[in-house]
Design a protein around this motif. Structure first.
Motif, short mmCIF file in Angstrom:
data_model
loop_
_atom_site.label_atom_id
_atom_site.label_comp_id
_atom_site.label_asym_id
_atom_site.label_seq_id
_atom_site.Cartn_x
_atom_site.Cartn_y
_atom_site.Cartn_z
N SER A 55 -2.73 -11.00 -13.28
CA SER A 55 -1.72 -10.46 -14.18
C SER A 55 -2.08 -9.05 -14.67
O SER A 55 -1.22 -8.34 -15.20
N LEU A 56 -3.33 -8.63 -14.46
CA LEU A 56 -3.73 -7.27 -14.83
C LEU A 56 -3.48 -6.29 -13.69
O LEU A 56 -3.84 -5.12 -13.79
N GLY A 57 -2.87 -6.78 -12.62
CA GLY A 57 -2.58 -5.93 -11.48
C GLY A 57 -1.17 -5.35 -11.51
O GLY A 57 -0.56 -5.20 -12.58
N THR A 58 -0.67 -5.02 -10.33
CA THR A 58 0.66 -4.42 -10.20
C THR A 58 1.42 -5.12 -9.09
O THR A 58 0.86 -5.90 -8.31
N VAL A 59 2.70 -4.83 -9.01
CA VAL A 59 3.54 -5.34 -7.92
C VAL A 59 3.94 -4.15 -7.06
O VAL A 59 4.48 -3.17 -7.56
N GLY A 62 7.00 -5.86 -3.53
CA GLY A 62 7.18 -7.29 -3.65
C GLY A 62 5.92 -8.10 -3.51
O GLY A 62 5.98 -9.34 -3.45
N LYS A 63 4.78 -7.45 -3.45
CA LYS A 63 3.50 -8.16 -3.30
C LYS A 63 2.62 -7.87 -4.52
O LYS A 63 2.65 -6.77 -5.08
N LEU A 64 1.83 -8.87 -4.89
CA LEU A 64 0.99 -8.76 -6.07
C LEU A 64 -0.36 -8.16 -5.69
O LEU A 64 -1.07 -8.67 -4.81
N VAL A 65 -0.72 -7.05 -6.33
CA VAL A 65 -1.95 -6.33 -6.02
C VAL A 65 -2.92 -6.47 -7.20
O VAL A 65 -2.59 -6.11 -8.33
N GLY A 70 -7.94 -4.23 -5.62
CA GLY A 70 -6.83 -3.93 -4.73
C GLY A 70 -6.45 -5.02 -3.75
O GLY A 70 -5.66 -4.77 -2.82
N LEU A 71 -6.97 -6.24 -3.90
CA LEU A 71 -6.59 -7.33 -3.00
C LEU A 71 -5.10 -7.63 -3.17
O LEU A 71 -4.59 -7.68 -4.29
N THR A 72 -4.41 -7.83 -2.06
CA THR A 72 -2.96 -8.06 -2.08
C THR A 72 -2.65 -9.51 -1.78
O THR A 72 -3.13 -10.08 -0.80
N ALA A 78 -1.38 -16.88 -0.43
CA ALA A 78 -2.25 -16.39 0.65
C ALA A 78 -2.66 -14.95 0.40
O ALA A 78 -1.87 -14.14 -0.11
N THR A 79 -3.92 -14.64 0.75
CA THR A 79 -4.39 -13.25 0.67
C THR A 79 -3.87 -12.50 1.88
O THR A 79 -4.07 -12.92 3.03
N LEU A 80 -3.19 -11.38 1.65
CA LEU A 80 -2.56 -10.63 2.73
C LEU A 80 -3.40 -9.45 3.20
O LEU A 80 -3.44 -9.14 4.39
N ALA A 81 -4.07 -8.80 2.27
CA ALA A 81 -4.82 -7.59 2.65
C ALA A 81 -5.77 -7.21 1.53
O ALA A 81 -5.63 -7.64 0.38
N MET A 82 -6.78 -6.37 1.92
CA MET A 82 -7.70 -5.80 0.95
C MET A 82 -8.28 -4.54 1.58
O MET A 82 -8.61 -4.54 2.78
#
Length: 353
Positions: A55-59, A62-65, A70-72, A78-82
């Motif tokens: 919740s301290l990240g950003t959108v 449409g994906k939560l970062v 910076g993990l997406t 599911a983890t999509l990218a980092m």
């Protein structure tokens, strides 16, 4: 102590308009955000990399970062990218069933596969232009069941809300309590009384005289897991009270969605839906302001009640006839909770076998 296989109001759309929102519901820490296509998503508020709150990240697109490294994340957990890393082996985090409806965002904190959107509490007034709604939200430091007790026994209005909706006739009119399926209904009717300040304001807003005797009603309806809708109103005396025609009464539905956070705290989404002058925003604002002050008085009383109960856990409390609505609501909650726990135990046993 929480029913988890049920729909709760998690937040309102404005709370996730600028980014993700972290909120604990029924002991589950969840982050809410708008995913791809603007659809609401909800996953654990826990980054699988280092445990930071998502919740301290950003959108982004449409994906939560994650705001830490910076993990997406995808809306399915599911983890999509980092940046600079392969994430194929990262474990999924939990995702939750979530639905946007009636101007609220609802979450099912239990087993996702059991979530059925047809079970979301129907709000007859939410999509009907003949009605207007205004409300707010409080974070209250007390057991959510104390709020249910409060709303199912409105005797306290005479004392807690003496300058707004309270009047001595509430004490003098005995309530009746009944059960219809899983719904508990507590009703109180007062005939030929003078309206208290809040209802005098409502009468004037509806173009009615506020200095005439009225018939007043309060019909509280509890449905699990923790929703209370209260039909309230006044009508000029002698016209049928609750059944009086619209041109001689001011009536509405007090909306109460009570969402547990911890064993001693909850989120309280309150409001009022009215079926008179729905296009008059000034009336909506005035009622919201008045309600906010009234519920603030409840907040102080409930939080201090909780503090007393924690300080004296072995003190026995008295039971009165006015407590019937809250007692029966707790009985339904207890039975449903036992059934949910038994089902969970059967599932674990079957898996173990």
């Amino acid at each position: 102590m929480f029913l988890k296989n049920a729909w709760y109001v998690a937040c309102t759309p404005d709370e996730i308009a600028e980014g993700p929102l972290g909120r604990q519901i029924c002991g589950e820490k969840i982050v809410f955000y708008r995913g791809e296509g603007g659809r609401v998503a909800a996953v654990e508020d826990f980054c699988p990399h280092r445990g930071a709150p998502l919740s301290l990240g950003t959108v982004r697109d449409g994906k939560l970062v994650c705001g830490y490294h910076g993990l997406t994340m995808g809306c399915d957990g599911a983890t999509l990218a980092m940046p600079g890393q392969r994430v194929d082996g990262f474990p999924r985090i939990r995702s939750f069933a979530v639905e946007e409806r009636y101007g609220f965002i609802w979450v099912w904190p239990g087993q996702r596969e059991l979530a059925d959107t047809s079970l979301i509490h129907h709000l007859e007034w939410a999509d009907d232009p003949a009605w207007a709604y205004g409300g707010g939200r409080f974070h209250i430091q007390c057991d959510y069941r104390l709020m249910i007790d409060n709303l199912m026994d409105l005797t306290h209005e005479t004392y807690v809300h003496a300058n707004s909706i309270g009047q001595k006739e509430i004490d003098e009119a005995a309530p009746t309590t009944s059960i219809e399926g899983e719904q508990v209904i507590t009703s109180r009717h007062m005939e030929n009384v003078m309206a208290p300040p809040f209802w005098r304001m409502a009468l004037r807003a509806n173009g009615l005289a506020d200095d005439k005797p009225v018939d007043r009603w309060q019909i509280c309806r509890f449905t699990p897991p923790s929703h209370v809708m209260i039909e309230v109103g006044v009508a000029h005396a002698g016209h049928g009270g609750y059944d009086a025609p619209d041109d001689v009464k001011a009536s509405s539905i007090v909306v109460d969605f009570i969402t547990p956070e911890t064993e001693t705290s909850h989120w309280y989404f309150w409001g009022m839906a009215r079926r008179f002058k729905p296009d008059d925003q000034a009336i909506t604002d005035s009622i919201r302001e008045g309600q906010g002050k009234i519920f603030s008085e409840d907040l102080e009383m409930l939080e201090r009640q909780q503090a007393n109960l924690l300080a004296y856990p072995d003190r026995r409390l008295l039971g009165l006839n006015i407590d019937a609505g809250g007692v029966r609501a707790r009985g339904i909650l207890s039975r449903k909770l036992k059934a949910e726990q038994a089902a969970a135990g059967d599932t674990k046993a079957a898996v173990g076998a």
